[in-house]
Design an enzyme around this catalytic site. Structure first.
Site, PDB file in Angstrom:
ATOM      1  CG  ASN A  10      79.839  55.214  44.834  1.00 58.59           C
ATOM      2  OD1 ASN A  10      80.689  54.854  44.031  1.00 58.59           O
ATOM      3  ND2 ASN A  10      79.040  55.505  44.628  1.00 58.59           N
ATOM      4  CE  LYS A  12      78.563  58.839  43.983  1.00 58.34           C
ATOM      5  NZ  LYS A  12      77.706  60.080  44.088  1.00 58.34           N
ATOM      6  CG  HIS A  93      75.277  54.490  43.105  1.00 56.16           C
ATOM      7  ND1 HIS A  93      74.494  55.962  42.236  1.00 56.16           N
ATOM      8  CD2 HIS A  93      75.626  55.081  44.186  1.00 56.16           C
ATOM      9  CE1 HIS A  93      74.815  56.777  42.967  1.00 56.16           C
ATOM     10  NE2 HIS A  93      75.704  56.309  44.458  1.00 56.16           N
ATOM     11  CD  GLU A  95      76.108  58.835  41.139  1.00 52.05           C
ATOM     12  OE1 GLU A  95      77.059  58.127  41.004  1.00 52.05           O
ATOM     13  OE2 GLU A  95      76.250  59.879  42.176  1.00 52.05           O
ATOM     14  CD  GLU A 164      74.209  55.745  48.408  1.00 47.15           C
ATOM     15  OE1 GLU A 164      75.059  56.485  48.413  1.00 47.15           O
ATOM     16  OE2 GLU A 164      74.067  55.569  47.224  1.00 47.15           O
ATOM     17  N   GLY A 170      75.345  63.806  46.689  1.00 49.21           N
ATOM     18  CA  GLY A 170      76.015  65.190  46.551  1.00 49.21           C
ATOM     19  C   GLY A 170      75.934  66.858  46.037  1.00 49.21           C
ATOM     20  CB  SER A 209      74.611  65.701  51.639  1.00 49.80           C
ATOM     21  OG  SER A 209      74.777  65.603  50.288  1.00 49.80           O
TER      22      SER A 209
END
Ligand code: 13P
Length: 252
Positions: A10, A12, A93, A95, A164, A170, A209
């Site tokens: 991904n 992003k 997702h 985010e 996730e 991250g 990660s």
């Protein structure tokens, strides 16, 4: 690993034409790795170029709108990303859920539109650190998934779930193997309750990660059928070791 593993990157909000070579690189290197299904979910602006540069390689979008079309300035629909050449899309997702307030109902609508369009679909779920610390992660993610899954009687073809944990994205932090195994088992329970035996074909990926250095350990966990990779998918030198770890796990 019971199923052929699926490793999806991904990107992003990273990547312009200058990075197309990274996609071609991965596409060429993975051509002979039949044990693993590999995809890169790139910015919408790159889909057509990426497909043209790497025909036959699985290129995906990172999101679609929850309505099929309409007055939604700046958004792209399932049919648009398909028309651009994507064979896959991510939906839900964290985010987008966290930063843009997307709801479970919207994620469900997106998943239904993606599946109707014939796109492979990666539906993401995951808990925040606050939820993890209350000890309610399994229930939270189970409920989130239940409310986000497409309303279909039989198991949707080409659906994958990505677990996730938000606090692992991250950050370099990864849940313990036991916690990943327990969460994937809970996700599998929800899938079986919703779709019966057909749920067996749905892959459950881990994301957060994932790196070349921890991929083998993650793929060795019971119930992990692949990975959704953020930062380490941008450069082939970081991404390919993850694909190789999946290939090795597939042979075990
Ligand atoms: P990182 O691999 O950078 O932690 O990102 C995970 C992710 O959000 C993939 O969708």
């Amino acid at each position: 690993m019971a199923k052929r593993p699926f490793v999806a990157g991904n990107w992003k909000m990273h990547g312009t034409r200058a990075e197309l070579g990274n996609i071609t690189h991965v596409s060429i290197e993975t051509e002979t790795i039949d044990e693993v299904l590999v995809a890169l979910c790139v910015p919408a602006t790159l889909i057509t170029r990426a497909v043209a540069a790497s025909p036959g390689f699985l290129i995906g979008a990172q999101d679609i709108h929850h309505e099929p079309k309409g007055a939604f300035t700046g958004s792209v629909s399932a049919q648009m990303v398909k028309d651009a050449g994507a064979k896959l899309t991510i939906v839900g997702h964290s985010e987008r859920r966290e930063l843009l307030g997307e709801t479970n109902a919207q994620v469900r609508a997106k998943a239904e539109l993606a599946i109707d369009a014939g796109l492979k679909t990666i539906l993401c779920v995951g808990e925040s650190l606050a939820v993890r610390e209350t000890g309610q992660a399994l229930n939270f993610v189970g409920d989130q998934l239940d409310a986000s899954l497409p309303d279909m009687v039989t198991a949707p073809i080409h659906l994958s779930i990505a677990y996730e944990p938000i606090w692992a994205i991250g950050t370099g932090k990864v849940p313990s193997a036991g916690d990943i195994e327990a969460m994937h088992a809970r996700i599998r329970e929800v899938l079986e309750r919703r779709y019966g035996e057909g749920a067996a074909s749905i892959r459950i990926l881990y994301g957060g990660s994932v790196k070349g250095s921890n991929a083998a350990d993650i793929f060795a966990i019971d119930g992990v059928d692949g990975a959704l990779v953020g930062g380490a998918s941008l450069a082939p030198d970081d991404f390919m070791p993850i694909v190789h770890a999946a290939a090795a796990a597939a042979k075990d």
